[in-house]
Design a protein around this motif. Structure first.
Motif, mmCIF file in Angstrom:
data_model
loop_
_atom_site.group_PDB
_atom_site.id
_atom_site.type_symbol
_atom_site.label_atom_id
_atom_site.label_comp_id
_atom_site.label_asym_id
_atom_site.label_seq_id
_atom_site.Cartn_x
_atom_site.Cartn_y
_atom_site.Cartn_z
ATOM 1 N N PRO A 1 -16.527 0.467 -10.589
ATOM 2 C CA PRO A 1 -15.241 0.662 -9.903
ATOM 3 C C PRO A 1 -14.077 0.215 -10.775
ATOM 4 C CG PRO A 1 -16.413 -1.225 -8.993
ATOM 5 C CD PRO A 1 -17.372 -0.533 -9.905
ATOM 6 N N ASP A 2 -12.933 0.865 -10.611
ATOM 7 C CA ASP A 2 -11.734 0.534 -11.374
ATOM 8 C C ASP A 2 -10.913 -0.481 -10.578
ATOM 9 O OD1 ASP A 2 -9.438 0.347 -12.833
ATOM 10 O OD2 ASP A 2 -8.969 2.489 -12.833
ATOM 11 N N PRO A 3 -10.851 -1.730 -11.023
ATOM 12 C CA PRO A 3 -10.134 -2.759 -10.258
ATOM 13 C C PRO A 3 -8.623 -2.599 -10.266
ATOM 14 C CG PRO A 3 -10.859 -3.643 -12.359
ATOM 15 C CD PRO A 3 -11.455 -2.275 -12.250
ATOM 16 N N SER A 4 -8.095 -1.757 -11.162
ATOM 17 C CA SER A 4 -6.646 -1.573 -11.235
ATOM 18 C C SER A 4 -6.149 -0.507 -10.259
ATOM 19 C CB SER A 4 -6.235 -1.183 -12.664
ATOM 20 O OG SER A 4 -6.760 0.089 -13.016
ATOM 21 N N GLU A 5 -7.054 0.217 -9.638
ATOM 22 C CA GLU A 5 -6.670 1.263 -8.697
ATOM 23 C C GLU A 5 -6.179 0.653 -7.390
ATOM 24 O OE1 GLU A 5 -8.647 5.089 -6.329
ATOM 25 O OE2 GLU A 5 -9.803 3.978 -7.831
ATOM 26 N N VAL A 6 -5.009 1.061 -6.936
ATOM 27 C CA VAL A 6 -4.456 0.576 -5.673
ATOM 28 C C VAL A 6 -5.025 1.419 -4.543
ATOM 29 C CG1 VAL A 6 -2.368 0.148 -4.342
ATOM 30 C CG2 VAL A 6 -2.345 -0.180 -6.818
ATOM 31 N N SER A 7 -5.874 0.828 -3.723
ATOM 32 C CA SER A 7 -6.544 1.591 -2.673
ATOM 33 C C SER A 7 -6.342 1.000 -1.275
ATOM 34 C CB SER A 7 -8.052 1.681 -2.965
ATOM 35 O OG SER A 7 -8.626 0.394 -3.077
ATOM 36 N N LEU A 8 -5.722 -0.167 -1.188
ATOM 37 C CA LEU A 8 -5.471 -0.774 0.119
ATOM 38 C C LEU A 8 -4.053 -0.475 0.585
ATOM 39 C CD1 LEU A 8 -7.142 -4.296 -0.279
ATOM 40 C CD2 LEU A 8 -8.053 -2.279 0.878
ATOM 41 N N ASN A 9 -3.919 -0.198 1.874
ATOM 42 C CA ASN A 9 -2.597 0.053 2.442
ATOM 43 C C ASN A 9 -1.807 -1.254 2.513
ATOM 44 O OD1 ASN A 9 -3.170 2.785 2.902
ATOM 45 N ND2 ASN A 9 -4.163 2.306 4.852
ATOM 46 N N GLY A 10 -0.495 -1.141 2.380
ATOM 47 C CA GLY A 10 0.357 -2.318 2.474
ATOM 48 C C GLY A 10 0.847 -2.538 3.889
ATOM 49 N N CYS A 11 1.363 -3.735 4.140
ATOM 50 C CA CYS A 11 1.927 -4.028 5.454
ATOM 51 C C CYS A 11 3.345 -3.466 5.543
ATOM 52 C CB CYS A 11 1.939 -5.536 5.712
ATOM 53 S SG CYS A 11 3.082 -6.471 4.657
ATOM 54 N N SER A 12 3.836 -3.354 6.755
ATOM 55 C CA SER A 12 5.180 -2.814 6.973
ATOM 56 C C SER A 12 6.177 -3.912 7.336
ATOM 57 C CB SER A 12 5.151 -1.753 8.076
ATOM 58 O OG SER A 12 4.605 -2.298 9.269
ATOM 59 N N CYS A 13 5.830 -5.155 7.030
ATOM 60 C CA CYS A 13 6.708 -6.280 7.358
ATOM 61 C C CYS A 13 7.987 -6.214 6.522
ATOM 62 C CB CYS A 13 6.000 -7.610 7.084
ATOM 63 S SG CYS A 13 4.428 -7.806 7.966
#
Length: 291
Positions: free
Chosen positions: A38-50
């Motif tokens: 797996p590529d650890p630099s890939e952004v795959s998690l959604n961010g919060c809307s705070c």
């Protein structure tokens, strides 16, 4: 000399000044290894809307399991460190500010560290200033490998080689197990210099920021005075509480065992290992440190 080459918040010193640790490529973060891991630099998690400067557990999606930190220390229940729940930090997709209290690991080193030559254990790592209990100390970063590549590298080692590969196995409530293999042998950070102790002053917690590939964060399990050697338990237990059992198991395995020189009162005498990895017909025929 700065071991990190200027890639950390503080220079990582070396002692003795005229000696240099074995050469490796410094990286403060995980990198993708060979073999299609797996590529650890890939952004795959959604961010919060705070929209606040610092997130609250009652409103932040990243804090679904509750507050992770309190004044930069990993959260405590009474006087006990709580690291049993999943830890997700706010990430690059989040709308909260960079000073959000749920951003700790991603900020890098917060204390001055030094790589030093030990009497019996080769190179080690120590802190040059006081570290309070619960504070983040450093990551264990390296190449992220898949299972096949981890096995290939382990099997290619000789008995005189140091094994830096760590296998982290996380058990989820639905029975699934997620494995992450990290190898800082050739590319890694200051965490590769941490030695084992049967009574360590650090413990490891998988922390996720931008992706499901966890950062292996090491926290202080007690107040640590300046110039103490930093260590964690390679077996993955917070306290190495059953050295008698470990010795009995070790005696039953016909392998070359590496002695432990941690000096702890409850020392198991040999470095931890996963006994299932020593069967001749098992692909994992050599020790892999396990959390």
């Amino acid at each position: 000399m700065d071991v990190s080459g200027g890639l950390e918040n503080f220079p990582v010193a070396v002692w003795p000044r005229l000696e240099e640790p074995p050469a490796f490529q410094y990286s403060p973060d995980h990198v993708a290894g060979e073999g299609g891991g797996p590529d650890p630099s890939e952004v795959s998690l959604n961010g919060c809307s705070c929209h606040s400067s610092s997130c609250l557990a009652s409103t932040c999606s990243c804090l679904h399991y509750g507050e992770n930190y309190n004044n930069q220390c990993i959260n405590c229940e009474g006087n006990e460190l709580d690291f049993s729940k999943p830890v997700f930090e706010c990430n690059t997709m989040c709308r909260c500010g960079e000073l959000c209290q749920n951003r700790v690991i991603q900020r890098g080193l917060q204390f001055r560290l030094e790589v030093f030559k030990t009497a019996k254990k080769g190179w080690g790592l120590r802190n040059l200033e006081f570290i309070p209990k619960g504070r983040f100390v450093c990551e264990y970063a390296g190449e992220i490998l898949n299972f096949g590549e981890a096995c290939r590298r382990i099997q290619s080692q000789t008995s005189s080689d140091s094994n830096y590969i760590i296998a982290v196995r996380e058990h989820f409530c639905d029975g699934q197990i997620m494995e992450t293999f990290v190898d800082p042998t050739y590319i890694g950070n200051v965490g590769r210099f941490l030695n084992h102790s049967c009574e360590p002053n650090l413990f490891m917690v998988p922390v996720r920021v931008d992706s499901m590939v966890p950062k292996l964060a090491l926290f202080a399990n007690r107040d640590i005075c300046a110039n103490e050697e930093l260590s964690y338990d390679y077996s993955g237990r917070y306290h190495n509480s059953s050295p008698e059992k470990d010795q009995e198991e070790l005696q039953q395995v016909e392998v070359s065992k590496k002695p432990c020189y941690c000096g702890a009162k409850l020392c198991a005498n040999f470095l931890p290992y996963d006994s299932s990895l020593f069967h001749k017909d098992d692909l994992r025929s050599r020790a892999v440190e396990t959390l």
